[in-house]
Design a protein around this motif. Structure first.
Motif, PDB file in Angstrom:
ATOM      1  N   ARG A  36       0.887  -1.126  -0.032  1.00  0.00           N
ATOM      2  CA  ARG A  36      -0.049  -0.035  -0.093  1.00  0.00           C
ATOM      3  C   ARG A  36       0.742   1.296  -0.086  1.00  0.00           C
ATOM      4  O   ARG A  36       1.989   0.993   0.223  1.00  0.00           O
ATOM      5  N   THR A  38       2.746   4.752   1.352  1.00  0.00           N
ATOM      6  CA  THR A  38       3.059   5.012   2.597  1.00  0.00           C
ATOM      7  C   THR A  38       2.131   5.735   3.519  1.00  0.00           C
ATOM      8  O   THR A  38       2.394   5.635   4.791  1.00  0.00           O
ATOM      9  N   SER A  39       1.101   6.450   2.939  1.00  0.00           N
ATOM     10  CA  SER A  39       0.259   6.863   3.771  1.00  0.00           C
ATOM     11  C   SER A  39      -0.914   6.282   4.382  1.00  0.00           C
ATOM     12  O   SER A  39      -1.838   6.652   5.073  1.00  0.00           O
ATOM     13  N   GLN A  40      -0.892   4.872   3.827  1.00  0.00           N
ATOM     14  CA  GLN A  40      -2.038   4.211   4.280  1.00  0.00           C
ATOM     15  C   GLN A  40      -1.335   2.951   5.494  1.00  0.00           C
ATOM     16  O   GLN A  40       0.040   2.780   5.366  1.00  0.00           O
ATOM     17  N   SER A  41      -2.117   2.198   6.269  1.00  0.00           N
ATOM     18  CA  SER A  41      -1.687   1.083   6.983  1.00  0.00           C
ATOM     19  C   SER A  41      -1.424   0.197   6.020  1.00  0.00           C
ATOM     20  O   SER A  41      -2.095  -0.389   5.227  1.00  0.00           O
ATOM     21  N   ALA A  42      -0.221  -0.709   6.793  1.00  0.00           N
ATOM     22  CA  ALA A  42      -0.058  -2.039   6.007  1.00  0.00           C
ATOM     23  C   ALA A  42      -1.155  -3.122   6.342  1.00  0.00           C
ATOM     24  O   ALA A  42      -1.785  -3.133   7.249  1.00  0.00           O
ATOM     25  N   GLN A  44      -2.523  -6.043   8.001  1.00  0.00           N
ATOM     26  CA  GLN A  44      -2.354  -6.467   9.274  1.00  0.00           C
ATOM     27  C   GLN A  44      -2.583  -8.102   9.538  1.00  0.00           C
ATOM     28  O   GLN A  44      -3.529  -8.488   9.243  1.00  0.00           O
ATOM     29  N   SER A  67       1.327  -5.188  13.361  1.00  0.00           N
ATOM     30  CA  SER A  67       1.212  -3.790  13.366  1.00  0.00           C
ATOM     31  C   SER A  67       1.035  -3.094  12.235  1.00  0.00           C
ATOM     32  O   SER A  67       1.274  -3.788  11.054  1.00  0.00           O
ATOM     33  N   ALA A  68       0.143  -2.060  12.052  1.00  0.00           N
ATOM     34  CA  ALA A  68      -0.195  -1.437  10.975  1.00  0.00           C
ATOM     35  C   ALA A  68       0.951  -0.634  10.303  1.00  0.00           C
ATOM     36  O   ALA A  68       0.742  -0.233   8.926  1.00  0.00           O
ATOM     37  N   GLN A  69       2.094  -0.583  10.963  1.00  0.00           N
ATOM     38  CA  GLN A  69       3.203   0.237  10.656  1.00  0.00           C
ATOM     39  C   GLN A  69       3.847  -0.585   9.373  1.00  0.00           C
ATOM     40  O   GLN A  69       4.378  -0.191   8.321  1.00  0.00           O
ATOM     41  N   ARG A  88       4.595   0.564   1.718  1.00  0.00           N
ATOM     42  CA  ARG A  88       4.172   0.031   2.995  1.00  0.00           C
ATOM     43  C   ARG A  88       3.751  -1.591   2.636  1.00  0.00           C
ATOM     44  O   ARG A  88       2.771  -1.846   1.989  1.00  0.00           O
TER      45      ARG A  88
END
Length: 132
Positions: A36, A38-42, A44, A67-69, A88
């Motif tokens: 995705r 980098t402005s979105q969550s990965a 999970q 982690s959503a990171q 991401r």
């Protein structure tokens, strides 16, 4: 006869728990390459949490998530890449997922075998009663 029913009941909880685990692992493995911006969550990953039952069975107590990171991966050719060429990606260890998949499959197969054994025991008990 009660023991056969007890084995069936406990094996059934194992079947359900292992099926949930297999489904979770399947989703994780299917999304290992989901990227995705980098402005979105990965994506999970899901991790099934089990809890023992007082009667000897097992329950799914819940599902935890990674982690959503996620992790940043350099993919400058991706249309999702940021100005620095990063996307991401989920923080999923494929080797761990595959190891868990083998354990979940074996657990499921064991529960199936216990179910078959309990059914055979029950059927044998019924056939003894028919022989009168």
């Amino acid at each position: 006869m009660g023991d056969a029913f007890e084995m069936l009941r406990i094996a059934n909880t194992g079947l359900g728990a292992h099926q949930t685990w297999l489904d979770s692992l399947g989703g994780n493995i299917a999304n290992v390459n989901t990227v995705r911006s980098t402005s979105q969550s990965a994506f999970q990953a899901s991790f099934v949490v089990f809890a023992p039952r007082a009667d000897g069975g097992v329950d799914v107590a819940g599902v935890a998530h990674s982690s959503a990171q996620g992790r940043l991966v350099s993919m400058p050719d991706s249309p999702l890449a940021d100005a620095n060429g990063y996307v991401r990606a989920p923080d999923i260890d494929m080797a761990s997922e595959m190891s868990q998949l083998i354990m979940a499959q074996r657990g499921y197969q064991s529960s199936v075998q216990v179910t078959k054994t309990a059914q055979d025991t029950y059927n044998s008990a019924l056939s003894i009663g028919e022989g009168r």
